[in-house]
Each structure stands twice: as structure tokens, then as C-alpha cells.
Design an enzyme around this catalytic site. Structure first.
Site, short mmCIF file in Angstrom:
data_model
loop_
_atom_site.label_atom_id
_atom_site.label_comp_id
_atom_site.label_asym_id
_atom_site.label_seq_id
_atom_site.Cartn_x
_atom_site.Cartn_y
_atom_site.Cartn_z
N ARG A 156 -11.65 -9.47 -2.91
CA ARG A 156 -11.18 -9.21 -1.55
C ARG A 156 -10.94 -7.70 -1.37
O ARG A 156 -10.33 -7.05 -2.21
CB ARG A 156 -9.88 -9.97 -1.30
CG ARG A 156 -9.26 -9.73 0.08
CD ARG A 156 -8.11 -8.76 0.03
NE ARG A 156 -7.42 -8.63 1.31
CZ ARG A 156 -6.44 -7.77 1.53
NH1 ARG A 156 -6.02 -6.97 0.57
NH2 ARG A 156 -5.90 -7.69 2.72
N GLY A 195 -4.19 -6.24 5.89
CA GLY A 195 -5.44 -5.49 5.99
C GLY A 195 -6.51 -6.09 6.86
O GLY A 195 -7.24 -5.36 7.55
N THR A 250 0.83 -1.18 0.00
CA THR A 250 0.00 0.00 0.00
C THR A 250 0.88 1.25 0.00
O THR A 250 1.97 1.23 0.54
CB THR A 250 -0.86 -0.05 1.27
OG1 THR A 250 -1.54 -1.30 1.27
CG2 THR A 250 -1.85 1.07 1.32
#
Lengths: 309, 309
Positions: free
Chosen positions: B204, B230, B176
Site C-alpha cells: 500500500r 492518505g 507521518t
């Protein structure tokens, strides 16, 4: 000294007694009582809060009176897109689905994501593929078709406004359904399920599948399921905010609910409400709208069913 | 006495010096410096924290070194599905997108959802339709194609495991990207963008588009952007948890970051990190993994760029 408790909601909004017939009121009261009974039967026999939450919500999803599962509103493509989430207060495990079509019970699919996948949150076609893998029940479009909802959709589409759920004319309702439960082992759980807003933009996701916003559970604080104008509930991280006010500021469940629903949400224009309970079996059903379909029952209190303020 | 500050990350994980070449390290350092400069240029000239966050993330999205925008990982259908979110600490307005394809800059689309729609969160095809309406830039599949990522995908698919981003062999990374900023008017903002996990199940959704989990900003507390596994970040409502520890328990930014990243996340096995700042210009870059691509700069401190512990 163990006790159990369960509380449910069938949506909040401008639910006016003047627009309600005695027949309709009786139908809602029956539906809420049946959902409580579905959950209570699990709790009474020593079942888990998680299963009680699922069963109560399945009962509401299967009832076309509510905007979840059967009876969901139509998007502006004329489809029903369903969102749901569930969380266990025991270990903070959670599951959520968004934008799924033709799933009979989205809450059970959210539970399957929690228990049978390595993920927490799945959306759209991928979530539907997962549903086929775990043999979730699919239903044809016409199962979800409810004339009243379709009329609302056509009406909203004509005027190109977004209507909020059961909304008929002056009524404004947020038709999410949800449940929270405490079981005899002292564990809590929360779950929420919705069909969203009438004529909502295809792809809009509200607070229902967002852990922390629409749903949260933690044995050391509380279990929460929300219903309302989802955008405000996401921005306010409503469900987890109540938990934090209890854990970090030492507020009681009632005090935390008051701060969030009656003060913080009102300030930013966030209409709606929620059902909440803590591990001691305290239950709160706060809402800042005209009404909220709601009910509660515990091992040491009678069934309560409410609709208006 | 006004000051500005900006901090960014390009992912956390098992980033080992032994697996890094001097050329690769220099490329990452340059990319992070460029992203800081893109944000700082906005802040220096009196621009908003929101715009600075967007521009810094656009710079990272456009760089194929990072798992966001160009360079995103492939799902197990061989597609790049992108998630992003952004939030303004001034008024708690927010925008998020999940599972969008072919969008050059998902962070800018999230900003458009925030500023040009009545919704906060949009997913999939519906979000792409909205993107066409607001004239967001679309790119063909081959723009996103990066040989290294595709090789990872084929490798992961063969072994049917989910790999975490830049992951090559022993490396495990959460790719990320994100930014937080404080502008000269005292406003904060946060944003996050990702391509998810290699070979992730189609559909997802991680913490990146979840307001409260991957991204949160509030002028009275802090601005946070997360990177990590996550599922754990969603269940822990990480970003809002730090805000609540400051607001309700009176912790400093540093103390709150330590509690959440080094204690609570570690306890449940949640690997990763985050970048954080408060309205006084304090910056924290905590992570519990081997490394995190990170950088920071403020009106009264030099550029810092870090990769390893």
C-alpha cells in the site's frame, strides 16, 4: 440532450511520417479505432464512463503495438513492469498500481484497487498479492515478450541509455496508453496504463499511476489522461493543474490544455501530450511533441484518428 | 529584510490529553523542538530550505516516537516499509521513494533520487538498489524495531484491522512526519516521510511519496507537507490544491488551507492536517483531527510547539 464522448491516446513522441510504412500506419489506425469502438459500445448502451475507459484501455493493453500490457518495454533487468491508474469523476474515487509484473490488464487491477480495497495506490509484490486475491488474470513472461521491444532493450542496454518506448533510432516516443470518457448520465472517468521506458531503472515510477499527474477526473471540470516524459508531468501535477485552471481561474478546457501543454510543460522541457474532455462533451487532444497516437468519437461527431502533428 | 521560517509535524489524529502522561508529552515536545533546531541551524547560517527540511525530518526519522524511519509501523508481513518525498520550490525539482526497507533516512534517499538520478519517483527493490549506489545508510531490522509498534502490529493482526500509526485503543493517529522551510534567499522546500499504517497491506502506498498530494513546494505560492488518511489526500491532490487556490484564485495561504483542510477534506471524510508556509514567511498549521504534533519557528517569532486542538 444527453451525449457521450470518448478520447484515447497510444503514446506521444517523435513519430515521424518518414519512418512509418503504410502497413504500420494502417495497423495503428485500426488499433486505435478498435479501442474507441470498445469504449463506445459501453457508452452507447448506457454503460458508465468508468467501464468505457477500462474497456478502451484493455483493448490497447492487449495490442502489442503499444507500450502497455502486452508489448510493454523491458526494464534494465529484462522485465516488464507495469503501472496504471483510473479515476471516477463522479465521486473522485481512484485506484492505481505501480511496478506490477505478469498482470494481463493493469488498468483492470487499478479498478479493482479502487472498488475492492480500502486503498488507492498499491505497488510491487503487494499489488500482485492483491491481484491474486481478486482473481486478476496473470500471464507468463512470454505473453508480454515482443521481439521489437526486446531488441530495443538489448540495444539500449548496450549503450546504457534510457530509450523512450517505441523509440527506434531517431524516434522518441512515450508509449503510455490512456482514455477519457463521458457517459449518458453525465459522469466522467479517466485512465492511463504503461510499461514505462526501455532500460529504465528497475523501480522507476512515472506519472501514469500518480493521481493528479498522469490521471485525473472530476465531473465539475474535466477528465485527463497523460503521456509524456513522466518526471516532468509529476513535478507539474499536469492533470490536476488543468482541472484547477478550469475550476479556480474559469478557463475553458481548451484554454487550460493550451496553458499546461503548450506553455508550462514546454518551459520546463516536458515533452508529451494528453487527452481531455469535459462534462459538456468537449474534447481536446493537445501535444507538444512531433506526434501522438490519438482518436476520439462522440454521440454527435464522427470518428477521428490522428498520428502526426 | 530577509527572513527564514520553518514548520514541522509529527503526525495528526486522535491525540487525547486524557491518554497522555506528562512524561510522554515532555518527550514529544523535546523531540519536536530538536527537529526545529536541526532545521533552524541550517537556515540561520544561510543554508538552503531544502537542507533544512531534510535535517529536520532526519531528526524526526531518527526518533522512535514518530512513525517514520526508526519507529515505523509494521505491515501485515511484519516488515517496516518506508515512503518519503521532497521538493524544491525554487525549480520544482522533486524526489520520492516508496516501499523501501532498511533505509535509515528515507528523506535523504528521496533527496538523492532528486539530485543524483534522472528520475523523480522510485519504489521497492529498485529504490534500494539505487540507495546502495549512492551509499545511503542501511540499518538492520532490529534498528527499526520498537516494542510499542510491534505490540500494535500483533494486536492489529489478531483483529485483522488496519490501525493508524501510534494508535493505542481509542487513539487514531497518522504518524507521518514532515517539514516546510523558507530560507534567507527566499527559496522554499517541503518534505514528508512515513512508515504508513499498522498492518497495512504490504504494497500500500499513501500520499507521502506522491508529489502534489502529500508534498508540494513552489516559491510563487507555498510549501506544504501533509499527514492524514492518505487515500483521501491522494484523491484530493491536497498539497497542490492549496497552491492552485493561491495562484489561480488569489487566496491567501490561510484561506487556501482553510478551504482544503476544514472544508473539502472534511466533506469527503479525509481526516488529518498539514504544515504550510509561503515565501513571505507566513506559516499555517491546520488540522481537522483531534490533534497534530506540530512546531514552528521563524527569524521573527518564538518557537511554538503544539499537540492538541
Amino acid at each position: 440532450m444527453s451525449k457521450y464522448a470518448i478520447a484515447i491516446h497510444g503514446g506521444a513522441g517523435t513519430i515521424l511520417k518518414s519512418l512509418m510504412t503504410p502497413e504500420k500506419e494502417a495497423a495503428y489506425t485500426l488499433a486505435l479505432s478498435e479501442a474507441i469502438a470498445a469504449g463506445e459500445n459501453i457508452l452507447k448502451s448506457g454503460g458508465s464512463a468508468l467501464d468505457a475507459v477500462e474497456k478502451a484501455i484493455v483493448s490497447l493493453e492487449n495490442n502489442p503495438l503499444f507500450n502497455a500490457g502486452r508489448g510493454a518495454v523491458f526494464t534494465n533487468e529484462g522485465k516488464n513492469e507495469l503501472d496504471a491508474s483510473i479515476m471516477s469523476g463522479l465521486d473522485l474515487s481512484a485506484g492505481a498500481v505501480a511496478g506490477v509484473k505478469n498482470i494481463k490488464n493493469p488498468i483492470s487491477l487499478a479498478k479493482a484497487v479502487m472498488q475492492q480495497s480500502e486503498h488507492v495506490f498499491m505497488a510491487g509484490h503487494g499489488a500482485e498479492e492483491f491481484a491474486r486475491k481478486v482473481k486478476a488474470e496473470f500471464m507468463p513472461d512470454d505473453y508480454f515478450f515482443v521481439q521489437m521491444r526486446y531488441d530495443q532493450y538489448l540495444q539500449a542496454k548496450q549503450s546504457d541509455t534510457i530509450q523512450l518506448d517505441h523509440t527506434v533510432d531517431k524516434e522518441k516516443k512515450f508509449g503510455t496508453v490512456g482514455a477519457v470518457a463521458l457517459d449518458l448520465s453525465g459522469n466522467t472517468a479517466a485512465g492511463t496504463s504503461t510499461g514505462g521506458m526501455t532500460n529504465k531503472k528497475h523501480g522507476r515510477v512515472g506519472d501514469t499511476p500518480v493521481i493528479g499527474a498522469g490521471t485525473y477526473a472530476n465531473n465539475i471540470t474535466c477528465a485527463i489522461s497523460c503521456t509524456g516524459h513522466g518526471e516532468f508531468f509529476i513535478r507539474s501535477v499536469v492533470a490536476y493543474d488543468i482541472s484547477c485552471l478550469m475550476e479556480y481561474k474559469g478557463l475553458s478546457l481548451k484554454e487550460a490544455c493550451d496553458v499546461v501543454v503548450m506553455n508550462k510543460l514546454v518551459k520546463i522541457g516536458g515533452e508529451g501530450g494528453l487527452v481531455a474532455l469535459d462534462a459538456k462533451g468537449n474534447i481536446e487532444l493537445p501535444f507538444n511533441s512531433e506526434g501522438m497516437y490519438r482518436a476520439k468519437k462522440s454521440s454527435n461527431s464522427e470518428l477521428f484518428v490522428g498520428i502526426y502533428k
